[in-house]
Motif scaffolding. Structure first.
Motif, PDB file in Angstrom:
ATOM      1  N   GLN A 162       1.468  99.555  44.986  1.00  0.00           N
ATOM      2  CA  GLN A 162       1.234  99.574  43.546  1.00  0.00           C
ATOM      3  C   GLN A 162       2.512  99.929  42.800  1.00  0.00           C
ATOM      4  O   GLN A 162       2.857  99.303  41.792  1.00  0.00           O
ATOM      5  CB  GLN A 162       0.134 100.577  43.214  1.00  0.00           C
ATOM      6  CG  GLN A 162      -0.207 100.646  41.728  1.00  0.00           C
ATOM      7  CD  GLN A 162      -1.332 101.620  41.443  1.00  0.00           C
ATOM      8  OE1 GLN A 162      -1.785 102.318  42.341  1.00  0.00           O
ATOM      9  NE2 GLN A 162      -1.778 101.676  40.213  1.00  0.00           N
ATOM     10  N   GLN A 163       3.221 100.917  43.303  1.00  0.00           N
ATOM     11  CA  GLN A 163       4.460 101.329  42.646  1.00  0.00           C
ATOM     12  C   GLN A 163       5.495 100.212  42.672  1.00  0.00           C
ATOM     13  O   GLN A 163       6.153  99.939  41.663  1.00  0.00           O
ATOM     14  CB  GLN A 163       5.009 102.578  43.338  1.00  0.00           C
ATOM     15  CG  GLN A 163       6.281 103.120  42.705  1.00  0.00           C
ATOM     16  CD  GLN A 163       6.791 104.353  43.427  1.00  0.00           C
ATOM     17  OE1 GLN A 163       6.201 104.798  44.403  1.00  0.00           O
ATOM     18  NE2 GLN A 163       7.890 104.900  42.950  1.00  0.00           N
ATOM     19  N   ASP A 164       5.636  99.543  43.818  1.00  0.00           N
ATOM     20  CA  ASP A 164       6.614  98.458  43.920  1.00  0.00           C
ATOM     21  C   ASP A 164       6.258  97.299  42.994  1.00  0.00           C
ATOM     22  O   ASP A 164       7.129  96.740  42.312  1.00  0.00           O
ATOM     23  CB  ASP A 164       6.691  97.958  45.363  1.00  0.00           C
ATOM     24  CG  ASP A 164       7.317  98.981  46.292  1.00  0.00           C
ATOM     25  OD1 ASP A 164       7.933  99.938  45.781  1.00  0.00           O
ATOM     26  OD2 ASP A 164       7.176  98.838  47.520  1.00  0.00           O
ATOM     27  N   THR A 165       4.968  96.934  42.954  1.00  0.00           N
ATOM     28  CA  THR A 165       4.556  95.805  42.124  1.00  0.00           C
ATOM     29  C   THR A 165       4.740  96.112  40.647  1.00  0.00           C
ATOM     30  O   THR A 165       5.285  95.299  39.885  1.00  0.00           O
ATOM     31  CB  THR A 165       3.086  95.451  42.410  1.00  0.00           C
ATOM     32  OG1 THR A 165       2.922  95.198  43.803  1.00  0.00           O
ATOM     33  CG2 THR A 165       2.663  94.231  41.624  1.00  0.00           C
ATOM     34  N   VAL A 166       4.287  97.281  40.231  1.00  0.00           N
ATOM     35  CA  VAL A 166       4.394  97.643  38.819  1.00  0.00           C
ATOM     36  C   VAL A 166       5.858  97.823  38.422  1.00  0.00           C
ATOM     37  O   VAL A 166       6.274  97.417  37.327  1.00  0.00           O
ATOM     38  CB  VAL A 166       3.578  98.920  38.540  1.00  0.00           C
ATOM     39  CG1 VAL A 166       3.810  99.402  37.117  1.00  0.00           C
ATOM     40  CG2 VAL A 166       2.097  98.658  38.768  1.00  0.00           C
ATOM     41  N   THR A 167       6.653  98.413  39.304  1.00  0.00           N
ATOM     42  CA  THR A 167       8.076  98.587  39.002  1.00  0.00           C
ATOM     43  C   THR A 167       8.769  97.243  38.838  1.00  0.00           C
ATOM     44  O   THR A 167       9.579  97.045  37.918  1.00  0.00           O
ATOM     45  CB  THR A 167       8.753  99.396  40.123  1.00  0.00           C
ATOM     46  OG1 THR A 167       8.116 100.674  40.234  1.00  0.00           O
ATOM     47  CG2 THR A 167      10.228  99.590  39.830  1.00  0.00           C
ATOM     48  N   PHE A 168       8.447  96.301  39.720  1.00  0.00           N
ATOM     49  CA  PHE A 168       9.033  94.967  39.605  1.00  0.00           C
ATOM     50  C   PHE A 168       8.600  94.287  38.312  1.00  0.00           C
ATOM     51  O   PHE A 168       9.410  93.651  37.625  1.00  0.00           O
ATOM     52  CB  PHE A 168       8.611  94.125  40.810  1.00  0.00           C
ATOM     53  CG  PHE A 168       9.029  92.686  40.717  1.00  0.00           C
ATOM     54  CD1 PHE A 168      10.344  92.310  40.907  1.00  0.00           C
ATOM     55  CD2 PHE A 168       8.091  91.698  40.429  1.00  0.00           C
ATOM     56  CE1 PHE A 168      10.730  90.980  40.817  1.00  0.00           C
ATOM     57  CE2 PHE A 168       8.460  90.370  40.339  1.00  0.00           C
ATOM     58  CZ  PHE A 168       9.783  90.013  40.533  1.00  0.00           C
ATOM     59  N   ALA A 169       7.313  94.422  37.969  1.00  0.00           N
ATOM     60  CA  ALA A 169       6.818  93.801  36.738  1.00  0.00           C
ATOM     61  C   ALA A 169       7.485  94.426  35.512  1.00  0.00           C
ATOM     62  O   ALA A 169       7.853  93.721  34.562  1.00  0.00           O
ATOM     63  CB  ALA A 169       5.303  93.948  36.658  1.00  0.00           C
ATOM     64  N   LYS A 170       7.656  95.747  35.526  1.00  0.00           N
ATOM     65  CA  LYS A 170       8.329  96.408  34.405  1.00  0.00           C
ATOM     66  C   LYS A 170       9.774  95.945  34.280  1.00  0.00           C
ATOM     67  O   LYS A 170      10.268  95.701  33.169  1.00  0.00           O
ATOM     68  CB  LYS A 170       8.286  97.923  34.600  1.00  0.00           C
ATOM     69  CG  LYS A 170       6.932  98.554  34.305  1.00  0.00           C
ATOM     70  CD  LYS A 170       7.014 100.063  34.461  1.00  0.00           C
ATOM     71  CE  LYS A 170       5.676 100.717  34.120  1.00  0.00           C
ATOM     72  NZ  LYS A 170       5.728 102.196  34.290  1.00  0.00           N
TER      73      LYS A 170
END
Length: 405
Positions: free
Chosen positions: A213-221
């Motif tokens: 979740q952290q990796d996906t959201v960080t990439f999206a941000k």
């Protein structure tokens, strides 16, 4: 000499000159040769050393020393909430999504198995539980306890080397279900340890969820931030162009100019027709001069407007390519930012919906009877093994003796 005496006479055997005299084989009191006695004694000693002693020690160990070992077994699998739907006919997309989800779950299950067998899990067990005391129970014997002997290594690495003696993990790739087996010296020990390991597995799955979740959201941000900066740069470039050229939209202004030229041409044509009519009907009318003046003014204005469109250095046609490039870049940046914002929202939604979880298919059982050691089977295997060694050594000795003779 008489004939009867000659019939009983036996000629002596003559030994060729130079042939050594064979030594007589010493005889034992019972009439057997000493070499045969030595060979029989050697075979007896070999049988005692290779078969009798190991088998006797094994019997003593399994009869009086070997500790009872209890086994607790649990089944678990790592599943994903993605692709779960209601009952009904599955479409091709749903089936493909289910297969993809199963493949991902197998990978995650392998990761959990690898973690539960790793040094990290062993270190956590040793620090947070009484794992070492479970392996050194008074009921344990010197071969199964940890450490085996008082002077044996009691380090973390030694515990890792013996860990597979107490914990076993197997993955069935056809079903994605892992089998956890834990061995202990008391009925409650393997049950307690199996529950702790399953808790560790759930914690690991939660960590994987948080990391994903952290990796996906960080990439999206990061993607949203990058596209926002790109849109800002394109907006600044477009504003600088408008400020420099004093022109908001060359396309819009060009369309207005073309429309105005069309209206002027229409008016010039109307005045020309009126001029022809007046010239025919009233050749000396002062209105003719006025009409000609108006036509000339409109033609000059039309030419001026045409020059603003094409031809001159500062015409709209010379400035239009740069504007179109800036406008297209601005439009693409806007669409990309909107797409990245949608991706960010979808990423957050997916991380909430596609969470992995550890499903306990079979809870750890509480053993009421020791499954190990298999005493009779172990004794038969040990006896067969040492008998094979004995027969091999005996055959090898016979070959050596035959070669010496």
């Amino acid at each position: 000499m008489s004939d009867s005496a000659s019939d009983h006479f036996i000629a002596p055997q003559l030994r060729p000159v130079g042939e050594p005299i064979a030594a007589a084989d010493p005889q034992s009191p019972d009439g057997r040769s000493l070499s045969s006695l030595w060979l029989a004694a050697t075979r007896n000693m070999l049988a005692i050393a290779v078969v009798a002693v190991p088998v006797s020690l094994s019997i003593i160990y399994y009869a009086f020393i070997a500790a009872d070992i209890y086994v607790s077994e649990a089944h678990f699998a790592v599943r994903s909430k993605a692709g779960q739907g209601g009952l009904g006919v599955l479409s091709e997309n749903t089936a493909l999504q289910a297969l993809t989800s199963m493949s991902a779950s197998l990978d995650e299950t392998r990761m959990v198995n690898d973690y539960l067998s790793s040094r990290d899990a062993i270190k956590k067990l040793a620090e947070e539980t009484n794992f070492r005391s479970l392996l050194s129970r008074p009921e344990a014997d010197f071969l199964t306890r940890f450490p085996r002997l008082p002077w044996s290594r009691d380090s973390q690495e030694a515990l890792y080397e013996r860990y597979s003696d107490y914990v076993s993990l197997e993955l069935d790739t056809s079903t994605g279900i892992s089998t956890l087996r834990v061995f202990g010296f008391r009925p409650s020990d393997p049950l307690e340890l199996a529950r702790i390991l399953l808790d560790f597995g759930e914690q690991r799955v939660n960590q994987l969820n948080e990391r994903a979740q952290q990796d996906t959201v960080t990439f999206a941000k990061a993607l949203v931030s990058q596209n926002r900066e790109r849109l800002k740069s394109s907006q600044v470039a477009l504003s600088e162009f408008r400020e420099r050229e004093k022109l908001f939209d060359p396309k819009l202004q060009g369309a207005s100019t073309i429309d105005l030229i069309a209206k002027l041409n229409f008016e010039i044509a109307r005045l020309g027709a009126e001029l022809d009519e007046v010239s025919v009907n009233s050749p000396g009318s002062p209105k003719i001069t006025s009409i000609k003046t108006r036509i000339d003014a409109m033609e000059r204005e039309t030419q001026k407007l045409r020059n603003t469109l094409v031809g001159s250095e500062g015409s709209l046609s010379s400035r239009l390519p740069e504007y179109e490039r800036l406008a297209m870049d601005h439009g693409l940046s806007t669409k990309t930012l909107m797409a990245s914002l949608a991706f960010f929202d979808e990423a957050v939604k997916d991380t909430q919906q596609q969470r992995l979880y550890l499903q306990r298919v079979v809870e750890p059982n509480s053993p009421d009877y020791p499954l190990y050691p298999k005493k009779l089977r172990s004794l038969l295997l040990i006896s067969g093994f040492f008998l094979c060694i004995y027969f091999v050594l005996q055959a090898l000795g016979s070959v050596i003796l035959e070669h010496d003779k």
